[in-house]
Scaffold this motif. Structure first.
Motif, mmCIF file in Angstrom:
data_model
loop_
_atom_site.group_PDB
_atom_site.id
_atom_site.type_symbol
_atom_site.label_atom_id
_atom_site.label_comp_id
_atom_site.label_asym_id
_atom_site.label_seq_id
_atom_site.Cartn_x
_atom_site.Cartn_y
_atom_site.Cartn_z
ATOM 1 N N VAL A 9 -10.428 62.174 53.520
ATOM 2 C CA VAL A 9 -10.397 60.832 53.618
ATOM 3 C C VAL A 9 -11.628 60.266 54.216
ATOM 4 N N ALA A 10 -12.526 61.050 55.079
ATOM 5 C CA ALA A 10 -13.666 60.647 55.456
ATOM 6 C C ALA A 10 -14.945 60.681 54.625
ATOM 7 N N VAL A 11 -14.738 61.633 53.680
ATOM 8 C CA VAL A 11 -15.869 61.549 52.537
ATOM 9 C C VAL A 11 -15.798 60.217 51.725
ATOM 10 N N PRO A 12 -17.107 59.752 51.754
ATOM 11 C CA PRO A 12 -17.179 58.270 51.097
ATOM 12 C C PRO A 12 -17.563 58.707 49.705
ATOM 13 N N VAL A 13 -16.831 58.173 48.622
ATOM 14 C CA VAL A 13 -17.133 58.239 47.184
ATOM 15 C C VAL A 13 -18.167 57.512 46.563
ATOM 16 N N SER A 14 -19.078 58.032 46.139
ATOM 17 C CA SER A 14 -20.174 57.157 45.412
ATOM 18 C C SER A 14 -19.646 56.486 44.329
ATOM 19 N N ARG A 15 -19.942 55.238 44.075
ATOM 20 C CA ARG A 15 -19.283 54.591 42.975
ATOM 21 C C ARG A 15 -20.412 54.149 41.995
ATOM 22 N N THR A 16 -21.663 54.474 42.275
ATOM 23 C CA THR A 16 -22.939 54.084 41.414
ATOM 24 C C THR A 16 -22.859 55.210 40.367
ATOM 25 N N SER A 17 -23.039 54.727 39.165
ATOM 26 C CA SER A 17 -23.175 55.691 37.960
ATOM 27 C C SER A 17 -24.747 55.714 37.606
ATOM 28 N N VAL A 18 -24.901 56.968 37.297
ATOM 29 C CA VAL A 18 -26.377 57.304 37.121
ATOM 30 C C VAL A 18 -26.444 57.230 35.408
ATOM 31 N N GLU A 19 -27.354 56.571 35.008
ATOM 32 C CA GLU A 19 -27.601 56.640 33.593
ATOM 33 C C GLU A 19 -28.589 57.601 33.121
ATOM 34 N N SER A 20 -28.129 58.262 32.021
ATOM 35 C CA SER A 20 -29.178 59.150 31.579
ATOM 36 C C SER A 20 -30.697 58.571 30.927
ATOM 37 N N ALA A 21 -31.434 59.180 31.008
ATOM 38 C CA ALA A 21 -32.927 58.638 30.538
ATOM 39 C C ALA A 21 -33.057 59.270 29.298
ATOM 40 N N TYR A 22 -33.682 58.862 28.192
ATOM 41 C CA TYR A 22 -33.888 59.511 27.162
ATOM 42 C C TYR A 22 -35.441 59.138 26.727
ATOM 43 N N SER A 23 -36.035 59.985 25.854
ATOM 44 C CA SER A 23 -37.433 59.946 25.436
ATOM 45 C C SER A 23 -37.339 58.971 24.404
ATOM 46 N N ALA A 43 -42.172 50.758 18.027
ATOM 47 C CA ALA A 43 -43.506 50.112 18.144
ATOM 48 C C ALA A 43 -43.495 49.477 19.761
ATOM 49 N N VAL A 44 -42.259 49.381 20.300
ATOM 50 C CA VAL A 44 -42.332 48.864 21.658
ATOM 51 C C VAL A 44 -42.224 49.979 22.883
ATOM 52 N N LEU A 45 -41.622 51.057 22.719
ATOM 53 C CA LEU A 45 -41.561 52.048 23.518
ATOM 54 C C LEU A 45 -42.731 52.861 23.782
ATOM 55 N N GLU A 46 -42.905 53.273 24.790
ATOM 56 C CA GLU A 46 -44.281 54.197 25.060
ATOM 57 C C GLU A 46 -43.848 55.895 24.798
ATOM 58 N N ASP A 47 -44.777 56.371 24.367
ATOM 59 C CA ASP A 47 -44.511 57.883 24.155
ATOM 60 C C ASP A 47 -44.185 58.826 25.264
ATOM 61 N N GLU A 48 -44.751 58.445 26.265
ATOM 62 C CA GLU A 48 -44.557 59.424 27.402
ATOM 63 C C GLU A 48 -43.493 59.192 28.700
ATOM 64 N N LYS A 49 -42.930 58.182 28.253
ATOM 65 C CA LYS A 49 -42.005 57.486 29.302
ATOM 66 C C LYS A 49 -40.503 57.720 28.808
ATOM 67 N N SER A 50 -39.492 57.802 29.861
ATOM 68 C CA SER A 50 -38.024 57.960 29.417
ATOM 69 C C SER A 50 -37.485 56.522 29.703
ATOM 70 N N TYR A 51 -36.392 56.243 29.008
ATOM 71 C CA TYR A 51 -35.742 54.893 29.035
ATOM 72 C C TYR A 51 -34.129 55.267 29.065
ATOM 73 N N THR A 52 -33.467 54.496 29.751
ATOM 74 C CA THR A 52 -32.040 54.272 29.689
ATOM 75 C C THR A 52 -31.783 53.632 28.550
ATOM 76 N N ASP A 53 -30.711 53.793 28.181
ATOM 77 C CA ASP A 53 -30.034 52.756 26.960
ATOM 78 C C ASP A 53 -30.146 51.477 27.142
ATOM 79 N N ASN A 54 -29.820 51.099 28.429
ATOM 80 C CA ASN A 54 -29.999 49.632 28.850
ATOM 81 C C ASN A 54 -31.408 49.012 28.567
#
Length: 69
Positions: A9-23, A43-54
């Motif tokens: 009961v004392a252990v807090p549950v994390s409710r934030t979801s971690v989104e995956s990032a893609y190239s 055209a708009v995404l950079e080659d070396e960055k990772s992006y979430t779906d959102n």
């Protein structure tokens, strides 16, 4: 309550979801987007960055809402 139940009961549950990032390449290979959308993402995404779906969807929307000159 037993000690074990108290600990659970004392252990807090994390409710934030971690989104995956893609190239950029993963978005371009995805069947989730139409060929026209993939062209825009290329055209708009950079080659070396990772992006979430959102983030990729936001980049598409920003581009499509851009006023023509």
């Amino acid at each position: 309550m037993s000690k074990r139940e108290e600990k659970e009961v004392a252990v807090p549950v994390s409710r934030t979801s971690v989104e995956s990032a893609y190239s950029k390449g993963q978005f371009l290979a995805s069947s989730r987007y139409t060929p026209a959308q993939r062209d825009i993402l290329a055209a708009v995404l950079e080659d070396e960055k990772s992006y979430t779906d959102n983030q990729a969807k936001q980049a598409l929307e920003t581009y499509l809402r851009k006023e023509l000159k």
